[in-house]
Write a protein that holds these residues in place. Structure first.
Motif, PDB file in Angstrom:
ATOM      1  N   ASP A 163       0.852  -1.186   0.000  1.00 55.61           N
ATOM      2  CA  ASP A 163       0.000   0.000   0.000  1.00 55.61           C
ATOM      3  C   ASP A 163       0.890   1.240   0.000  1.00 55.61           C
ATOM      4  O   ASP A 163       1.751   1.388   0.868  1.00 55.61           O
ATOM      5  N   TYR A 164       0.676   2.136  -0.962  1.00 55.59           N
ATOM      6  CA  TYR A 164       1.478   3.358  -1.067  1.00 55.59           C
ATOM      7  C   TYR A 164       0.711   4.590  -0.572  1.00 55.59           C
ATOM      8  O   TYR A 164       0.857   5.662  -1.118  1.00 55.59           O
ATOM      9  N   TYR A 165      -0.087   4.404   0.450  1.00 53.84           N
ATOM     10  CA  TYR A 165      -0.844   5.510   1.036  1.00 53.84           C
ATOM     11  C   TYR A 165       0.104   6.655   1.383  1.00 53.84           C
ATOM     12  O   TYR A 165       1.197   6.406   1.860  1.00 53.84           O
ATOM     13  N   PRO A 166      -0.261   7.902   1.118  1.00 55.25           N
ATOM     14  CA  PRO A 166      -1.575   8.440   0.762  1.00 55.25           C
ATOM     15  C   PRO A 166      -1.915   8.394  -0.730  1.00 55.25           C
ATOM     16  O   PRO A 166      -2.983   8.828  -1.127  1.00 55.25           O
ATOM     17  N   GLU A 167      -1.018   7.877  -1.546  1.00 50.84           N
ATOM     18  CA  GLU A 167      -1.336   7.723  -2.962  1.00 50.84           C
ATOM     19  C   GLU A 167      -2.424   6.665  -3.120  1.00 50.84           C
ATOM     20  O   GLU A 167      -2.540   5.765  -2.300  1.00 50.84           O
ATOM     21  N   ASN A 168      -3.173   6.767  -4.190  1.00 50.04           N
ATOM     22  CA  ASN A 168      -4.194   5.761  -4.505  1.00 50.04           C
ATOM     23  C   ASN A 168      -3.548   4.680  -5.356  1.00 50.04           C
ATOM     24  O   ASN A 168      -3.906   4.471  -6.509  1.00 50.04           O
ATOM     25  N   ARG A 169      -2.566   4.000  -4.762  1.00 48.76           N
ATOM     26  CA  ARG A 169      -1.769   3.041  -5.516  1.00 48.76           C
ATOM     27  C   ARG A 169      -1.423   1.842  -4.643  1.00 48.76           C
ATOM     28  O   ARG A 169      -1.108   1.978  -3.463  1.00 48.76           O
ATOM     29  N   PHE A 170      -1.494   0.662  -5.270  1.00 47.41           N
ATOM     30  CA  PHE A 170      -1.110  -0.594  -4.633  1.00 47.41           C
ATOM     31  C   PHE A 170      -0.204  -1.345  -5.610  1.00 47.41           C
ATOM     32  O   PHE A 170      -0.266  -1.133  -6.810  1.00 47.41           O
ATOM     33  N   THR A 171       0.617  -2.226  -5.081  1.00 49.71           N
ATOM     34  CA  THR A 171       1.411  -3.123  -5.917  1.00 49.71           C
ATOM     35  C   THR A 171       1.252  -4.536  -5.387  1.00 49.71           C
ATOM     36  O   THR A 171       1.307  -4.758  -4.180  1.00 49.71           O
ATOM     37  N   LEU A 172       1.045  -5.475  -6.306  1.00 47.67           N
ATOM     38  CA  LEU A 172       1.032  -6.886  -5.958  1.00 47.67           C
ATOM     39  C   LEU A 172       2.356  -7.469  -6.425  1.00 47.67           C
ATOM     40  O   LEU A 172       2.787  -7.225  -7.544  1.00 47.67           O
ATOM     41  N   VAL A 173       2.992  -8.227  -5.535  1.00 49.76           N
ATOM     42  CA  VAL A 173       4.315  -8.791  -5.803  1.00 49.76           C
ATOM     43  C   VAL A 173       4.207 -10.322  -5.749  1.00 49.76           C
ATOM     44  O   VAL A 173       3.791 -10.875  -4.732  1.00 49.76           O
ATOM     45  N   TYR A 174       4.585 -10.967  -6.843  1.00 51.37           N
ATOM     46  CA  TYR A 174       4.512 -12.420  -6.973  1.00 51.37           C
ATOM     47  C   TYR A 174       5.934 -12.983  -7.023  1.00 51.37           C
ATOM     48  O   TYR A 174       6.690 -12.657  -7.938  1.00 51.37           O
ATOM     49  N   HIS A 175       6.282 -13.825  -6.069  1.00 52.21           N
ATOM     50  CA  HIS A 175       7.582 -14.501  -6.060  1.00 52.21           C
ATOM     51  C   HIS A 175       7.368 -15.899  -6.625  1.00 52.21           C
ATOM     52  O   HIS A 175       6.670 -16.718  -6.009  1.00 52.21           O
ATOM     53  N   ILE A 176       7.965 -16.156  -7.796  1.00 52.11           N
ATOM     54  CA  ILE A 176       7.803 -17.459  -8.425  1.00 52.11           C
ATOM     55  C   ILE A 176       9.178 -18.104  -8.628  1.00 52.11           C
ATOM     56  O   ILE A 176      10.188 -17.419  -8.728  1.00 52.11           O
ATOM     57  N   ALA A 177       9.161 -19.425  -8.673  1.00 54.40           N
ATOM     58  CA  ALA A 177      10.410 -20.168  -8.811  1.00 54.40           C
ATOM     59  C   ALA A 177      10.222 -21.366  -9.726  1.00 54.40           C
ATOM     60  O   ALA A 177       9.129 -21.915  -9.848  1.00 54.40           O
ATOM     61  N   SER A 178      11.320 -21.732 -10.360  1.00 58.48           N
ATOM     62  CA  SER A 178      11.384 -22.968 -11.116  1.00 58.48           C
ATOM     63  C   SER A 178      12.219 -23.931 -10.288  1.00 58.48           C
ATOM     64  O   SER A 178      13.434 -23.755 -10.167  1.00 58.48           O
ATOM     65  N   ILE A 179      11.579 -24.902  -9.714  1.00 58.07           N
ATOM     66  CA  ILE A 179      12.305 -25.861  -8.879  1.00 58.07           C
ATOM     67  C   ILE A 179      13.295 -26.688  -9.710  1.00 58.07           C
ATOM     68  O   ILE A 179      14.458 -26.809  -9.335  1.00 58.07           O
ATOM     69  N   PRO A 180      12.890 -27.222 -10.877  1.00 59.63           N
ATOM     70  CA  PRO A 180      13.855 -28.012 -11.652  1.00 59.63           C
ATOM     71  C   PRO A 180      15.070 -27.199 -12.142  1.00 59.63           C
ATOM     72  O   PRO A 180      16.175 -27.714 -12.205  1.00 59.63           O
TER      73      PRO A 180
END
Length: 163
Positions: free
Chosen positions: A62-79
């Motif tokens: 949450d970047y309050y007071p800005e009207n902005r959010f960020t979603l962060v996805y941590h992904i991995a390749s196990i092989p």
């Protein structure tokens, strides 16, 4: 590897799918267009040589007071023992009746089911296409989203003191 992923996304989807690239920090991150999020997730999971088969975490910022959010996805390749971060920026008014929306990736990675429900419950991000979009930690009738920086704590819940 980051350049190969960028090329894959642009070649298979569109230049519009990528907003920008962050090469600083602990892990490189691709800032992606929310309209392409699910397609990018499927592409990164199903493409031989990449096979990002594991979603380890989803975080909402949450970047309050800005009207902005960020979603962060941590992904991995196990092989292939590689990791990458996908980020999606959301501009949205802070109206509790009209939540910011993002496509669900639960069809890509089953662990997203729980991570998305937590982001919904605590930050008020709604995931369209989610198989069971309801609160996971708080009661269904809880008012507000406690991890938002503008959250106002109540003193009582059903006659029980909270503080």
């Amino acid at each position: 590897m980051l350049e190969n992923i960028q090329k894959l996304i642009i070649d298979k989807l569109s230049e519009e799918a990528l907003v920008s690239v962050e090469e600083t920090g602990l892990q490189p991150a691709l800032i992606v267009n929310k309209n392409y999020l699910e397609a990018i997730a499927f592409l990164l999971r199903d493409t031989e040589g990449f096979y990002f088969d594991f979603l380890s975490n989803i975080t909402a910022v949450d970047y309050y007071p800005e009207n902005r959010f960020t979603l962060v996805y941590h992904i991995a390749s196990i092989p292939y023992q590689t990791q990458i971060v996908l980020k999606v920026h959301l501009e949205h008014e802070r109206d509790a009746d009209q939540l910011p929306e993002l496509p669900s990736v639960a069809a890509v990675w089953r662990t997203a089911d729980w991570h998305e429900r937590e982001a919904f419950d605590l930050m008020g991000i709604f995931f369209t296409g989610h198989p069971d979009m309801r609160r996971i930690l708080l009661p269904d009738d809880w008012d507000g989203f406690p991890l938002r920086k503008d959250y106002q704590e109540s003193e009582m819940y059903h006659g029980i003191a909270i503080k």
